[in-house]
Design a protein around this motif. Sequence first.
Motif, PDB file in Angstrom:
ATOM      1  N   LEU A  45       0.863  -1.171   0.000  1.00 38.20           N
ATOM      2  CA  LEU A  45       0.000   0.000   0.000  1.00 38.20           C
ATOM      3  C   LEU A  45       0.902   1.223   0.000  1.00 38.20           C
ATOM      4  O   LEU A  45       1.359   1.684   1.048  1.00 38.20           O
ATOM      5  CB  LEU A  45      -0.925  -0.020   1.219  1.00 38.20           C
ATOM      6  N   LEU A  46       1.189   1.726  -1.198  1.00 38.93           N
ATOM      7  CA  LEU A  46       2.065   2.869  -1.375  1.00 38.93           C
ATOM      8  C   LEU A  46       1.231   4.103  -1.691  1.00 38.93           C
ATOM      9  O   LEU A  46       0.317   4.033  -2.516  1.00 38.93           O
ATOM     10  CB  LEU A  46       3.045   2.621  -2.523  1.00 38.93           C
ATOM     11  N   PRO A  47       1.506   5.246  -1.053  1.00 39.59           N
ATOM     12  CA  PRO A  47       0.766   6.467  -1.379  1.00 39.59           C
ATOM     13  C   PRO A  47       0.865   6.808  -2.857  1.00 39.59           C
ATOM     14  O   PRO A  47      -0.101   7.183  -3.486  1.00 39.59           O
ATOM     15  CB  PRO A  47       1.437   7.536  -0.512  1.00 39.59           C
ATOM     16  N   SER A  48       2.059   6.679  -3.415  1.00 33.80           N
ATOM     17  CA  SER A  48       2.269   6.923  -4.842  1.00 33.80           C
ATOM     18  C   SER A  48       3.626   6.357  -5.212  1.00 33.80           C
ATOM     19  O   SER A  48       4.525   6.278  -4.389  1.00 33.80           O
ATOM     20  CB  SER A  48       2.231   8.423  -5.158  1.00 33.80           C
ATOM     21  N   ARG A  49       3.737   5.941  -6.439  1.00 39.39           N
ATOM     22  CA  ARG A  49       5.031   5.448  -6.927  1.00 39.39           C
ATOM     23  C   ARG A  49       5.729   6.566  -7.694  1.00 39.39           C
ATOM     24  O   ARG A  49       5.081   7.337  -8.398  1.00 39.39           O
ATOM     25  CB  ARG A  49       4.835   4.241  -7.850  1.00 39.39           C
ATOM     26  N   PRO A  50       7.057   6.667  -7.559  1.00 37.50           N
ATOM     27  CA  PRO A  50       7.759   7.699  -8.314  1.00 37.50           C
ATOM     28  C   PRO A  50       7.618   7.485  -9.811  1.00 37.50           C
ATOM     29  O   PRO A  50       7.483   6.350 -10.278  1.00 37.50           O
ATOM     30  CB  PRO A  50       9.222   7.526  -7.858  1.00 37.50           C
ATOM     31  N   ALA A  51       7.593   8.588 -10.544  1.00 44.33           N
ATOM     32  CA  ALA A  51       7.492   8.489 -11.994  1.00 44.33           C
ATOM     33  C   ALA A  51       8.708   7.741 -12.548  1.00 44.33           C
ATOM     34  O   ALA A  51       9.789   7.774 -11.982  1.00 44.33           O
ATOM     35  CB  ALA A  51       7.413   9.889 -12.594  1.00 44.33           C
ATOM     36  N   ALA A  52       8.463   7.036 -13.647  1.00 43.31           N
ATOM     37  CA  ALA A  52       9.550   6.288 -14.263  1.00 43.31           C
ATOM     38  C   ALA A  52      10.708   7.223 -14.593  1.00 43.31           C
ATOM     39  O   ALA A  52      10.534   8.240 -15.265  1.00 43.31           O
ATOM     40  CB  ALA A  52       9.050   5.587 -15.518  1.00 43.31           C
ATOM     41  N   ALA A  53      11.871   6.894 -14.073  1.00 43.71           N
ATOM     42  CA  ALA A  53      13.041   7.747 -14.253  1.00 43.71           C
ATOM     43  C   ALA A  53      13.950   7.149 -15.322  1.00 43.71           C
ATOM     44  O   ALA A  53      13.781   6.012 -15.761  1.00 43.71           O
ATOM     45  CB  ALA A  53      13.792   7.885 -12.935  1.00 43.71           C
ATOM     46  N   LYS A  54      14.925   7.931 -15.724  1.00 42.07           N
ATOM     47  CA  LYS A  54      15.924   7.458 -16.663  1.00 42.07           C
ATOM     48  C   LYS A  54      16.679   6.285 -16.040  1.00 42.07           C
ATOM     49  O   LYS A  54      16.979   6.300 -14.846  1.00 42.07           O
ATOM     50  CB  LYS A  54      16.893   8.600 -16.982  1.00 42.07           C
ATOM     51  N   PRO A  55      16.957   5.246 -16.811  1.00 40.66           N
ATOM     52  CA  PRO A  55      17.687   4.101 -16.241  1.00 40.66           C
ATOM     53  C   PRO A  55      18.981   4.543 -15.578  1.00 40.66           C
ATOM     54  O   PRO A  55      19.686   5.428 -16.065  1.00 40.66           O
ATOM     55  CB  PRO A  55      17.959   3.222 -17.469  1.00 40.66           C
ATOM     56  N   LEU A  56      19.284   3.915 -14.433  1.00 41.45           N
ATOM     57  CA  LEU A  56      20.485   4.271 -13.695  1.00 41.45           C
ATOM     58  C   LEU A  56      21.758   3.854 -14.422  1.00 41.45           C
ATOM     59  O   LEU A  56      22.831   4.410 -14.180  1.00 41.45           O
ATOM     60  CB  LEU A  56      20.451   3.626 -12.311  1.00 41.45           C
ATOM     61  N   PHE A  57      21.642   2.859 -15.308  1.00 43.90           N
ATOM     62  CA  PHE A  57      22.817   2.379 -16.022  1.00 43.90           C
ATOM     63  C   PHE A  57      22.364   1.699 -17.297  1.00 43.90           C
ATOM     64  O   PHE A  57      21.373   0.970 -17.309  1.00 43.90           O
ATOM     65  CB  PHE A  57      23.613   1.391 -15.160  1.00 43.90           C
ATOM     66  N   GLU A  58      23.074   1.956 -18.381  1.00 37.72           N
ATOM     67  CA  GLU A  58      22.784   1.315 -19.667  1.00 37.72           C
ATOM     68  C   GLU A  58      23.728   0.133 -19.849  1.00 37.72           C
ATOM     69  O   GLU A  58      24.926   0.306 -20.048  1.00 37.72           O
ATOM     70  CB  GLU A  58      22.957   2.325 -20.806  1.00 37.72           C
ATOM     71  N   TYR A  59      23.177  -1.075 -19.748  1.00 38.34           N
ATOM     72  CA  TYR A  59      23.990  -2.275 -19.893  1.00 38.34           C
ATOM     73  C   TYR A  59      24.157  -2.635 -21.370  1.00 38.34           C
ATOM     74  O   TYR A  59      23.251  -2.412 -22.177  1.00 38.34           O
ATOM     75  CB  TYR A  59      23.329  -3.456 -19.182  1.00 38.34           C
ATOM     76  N   PRO A  60      25.279  -3.228 -21.737  1.00 42.32           N
ATOM     77  CA  PRO A  60      25.388  -3.787 -23.095  1.00 42.32           C
ATOM     78  C   PRO A  60      24.434  -4.971 -23.251  1.00 42.32           C
ATOM     79  O   PRO A  60      24.160  -5.692 -22.280  1.00 42.32           O
ATOM     80  CB  PRO A  60      26.853  -4.228 -23.174  1.00 42.32           C
ATOM     81  N   ARG A  61      23.933  -5.156 -24.432  1.00 40.73           N
ATOM     82  CA  ARG A  61      22.952  -6.229 -24.657  1.00 40.73           C
ATOM     83  C   ARG A  61      23.537  -7.597 -24.346  1.00 40.73           C
ATOM     84  O   ARG A  61      22.819  -8.515 -23.950  1.00 40.73           O
ATOM     85  CB  ARG A  61      22.467  -6.184 -26.110  1.00 40.73           C
ATOM     86  N   SER A  62      24.842  -7.733 -24.507  1.00 47.87           N
ATOM     87  CA  SER A  62      25.471  -9.039 -24.277  1.00 47.87           C
ATOM     88  C   SER A  62      25.393  -9.479 -22.820  1.00 47.87           C
ATOM     89  O   SER A  62      25.502 -10.672 -22.518  1.00 47.87           O
ATOM     90  CB  SER A  62      26.947  -8.981 -24.703  1.00 47.87           C
ATOM     91  N   TYR A  63      25.198  -8.531 -21.894  1.00 43.71           N
ATOM     92  CA  TYR A  63      25.208  -8.878 -20.467  1.00 43.71           C
ATOM     93  C   TYR A  63      23.916  -9.562 -20.044  1.00 43.71           C
ATOM     94  O   TYR A  63      23.918 -10.456 -19.207  1.00 43.71           O
ATOM     95  CB  TYR A  63      25.445  -7.608 -19.643  1.00 43.71           C
ATOM     96  N   GLY A  64      22.787  -9.136 -20.595  1.00 44.22           N
ATOM     97  CA  GLY A  64      21.511  -9.813 -20.335  1.00 44.22           C
ATOM     98  C   GLY A  64      21.035  -9.703 -18.908  1.00 44.22           C
ATOM     99  O   GLY A  64      20.643 -10.702 -18.299  1.00 44.22           O
ATOM    100  N   GLU A  65      21.041  -8.490 -18.348  1.00 45.30           N
ATOM    101  CA  GLU A  65      20.671  -8.331 -16.935  1.00 45.30           C
ATOM    102  C   GLU A  65      19.204  -8.590 -16.661  1.00 45.30           C
ATOM    103  O   GLU A  65      18.798  -8.791 -15.516  1.00 45.30           O
ATOM    104  CB  GLU A  65      21.054  -6.925 -16.437  1.00 45.30           C
ATOM    105  N   HIS A  66      18.354  -8.589 -17.713  1.00 41.45           N
ATOM    106  CA  HIS A  66      16.914  -8.777 -17.500  1.00 41.45           C
ATOM    107  C   HIS A  66      16.466 -10.214 -17.757  1.00 41.45           C
ATOM    108  O   HIS A  66      15.270 -10.503 -17.729  1.00 41.45           O
ATOM    109  CB  HIS A  66      16.128  -7.829 -18.403  1.00 41.45           C
ATOM    110  N   LYS A  67      17.400 -11.109 -18.010  1.00 44.53           N
ATOM    111  CA  LYS A  67      17.021 -12.481 -18.331  1.00 44.53           C
ATOM    112  C   LYS A  67      16.618 -13.266 -17.084  1.00 44.53           C
ATOM    113  O   LYS A  67      17.146 -13.066 -16.008  1.00 44.53           O
ATOM    114  CB  LYS A  67      18.181 -13.198 -19.020  1.00 44.53           C
ATOM    115  N   HIS A  68      15.672 -14.163 -17.283  1.00 46.76           N
ATOM    116  CA  HIS A  68      15.352 -15.219 -16.323  1.00 46.76           C
ATOM    117  C   HIS A  68      14.762 -14.709 -15.014  1.00 46.76           C
ATOM    118  O   HIS A  68      15.094 -15.184 -13.924  1.00 46.76           O
ATOM    119  CB  HIS A  68      16.588 -16.078 -16.024  1.00 46.76           C
TER     120      HIS A  68
END
Length: 453
Positions: A45-68
Amino acid sequence: MAWVRVRRPPVLQSKLLCLSLLYLLTTLPLALYVSFSDPGRRCLLLPSRPAAAKPLFEYPRSYGEHKHALPVPRAVCSDPAVFADYKTALEAINGLCRNLSTPASPVLRYQNGRRDSFAGNLSAEERRSFFDHTDNEVEIPCGFFEEFPIREVDRLAMERCNGVVVASAILNDHDKIRQPKGLGSETLKMACFFMFVDDPTYRILASHGIVADDEHGGGVSKVGAWRVARLRAGGLPYENPAMNGVVVKYLLHRLFPNARFSVWVDGKMQLTVDPLLLVHSLVVHKGVDMAVSKHPFNLHTMEEAIATARWRKWRDVEAIRVQMETYCENGLQPWSPSKLPYPSDVPDTAVIIRRHGLASDLFSCLLFNELEAFNPRDQLAFAYVRDQMSPKVSINMFDAEVLEHIAVEYRHNLKRDGNGGGKQGITRMASSRDISGSSCERYLLKMWGESAE
């Protein structure tokens, strides 16, 4: 005689389309239920969520930080977490951290010197002798009897961290560095984010261009929110990477001696709620020493021990048996309502929020000593230490569904090798006839409801 050929409608000729329609029809009612269900049963139960901000870091596609990423099966909770607005949490934590000259509680004193292991290689009797801490002048063994290989530049930065520290560790390239989400405007200024890595992990990060390929490791590396603290080669106290990880996990109060609060995040987890909100809602607002999730399935320590052996989460099953026999001999009991307000004996320690102080620090030291004595499976020693230590540590054990909504869990990079996993043999379930003479006989009979007590 003419034959009439009847064809199925084109829409039914595709098996993939039919399966897709079936999936839609089965999941749509659940989605509608979740969308329009009582918001009081939502996990956060959050009063509000912060607006989507600029990514904190741009990973190279080869790293695959969003996988699995692992799916979240539950969308509602019986006991949701209620969060204050960001400004209220920020001001409250600022006020608690401002006056560093006044300790929040008596300060724990630690043993120093050099011994033959990082935690001192203490016997069971020696470890237990420190459980009843009634004299604040008594020094507690709490690791660091051998050097922990932190670079001086990182050590100085850690000492300057005097508010909230958010820490994680990735060893042996077991996970990926993932950026926390949902951070408020002042969080990166208020909190220190430290990611501890060993040489194999650092080399992989460097190969993707995420950190500088610095052979001697003298520079400071930042990956988004995280300051990467490289642990020097050859100086780690344990051969097992998991044991080196629990040095950071449970001894944050020693690594960051001036921090007032800490948020531990397993390497497999990605925070999705601001850590200042977690500290304020789950620890400060509740008036407790620490907060950790209940295990989603297991209630009793022995259930977790059986699961650990069954699924080879730790290879040495005989050592687990010895550990449980030792704990039963020294007073470990199954969970019962008499243990309330502790609602369970088994936590999920993927995220731990702590207020640094005597009770929390003592619990962490005593638990770490058990981990060195047996294995890094911290859930097995959790209730044994918690129930028998004095002074008592107050713990907010929140619902597992809440954990699933404050952090996203990902699969590890590496598959299990000879240290665990693999095909399992046929396992026969134990019965009361198998445990006669065991020091855990009474424990198991009580857990199974067969005890006359």
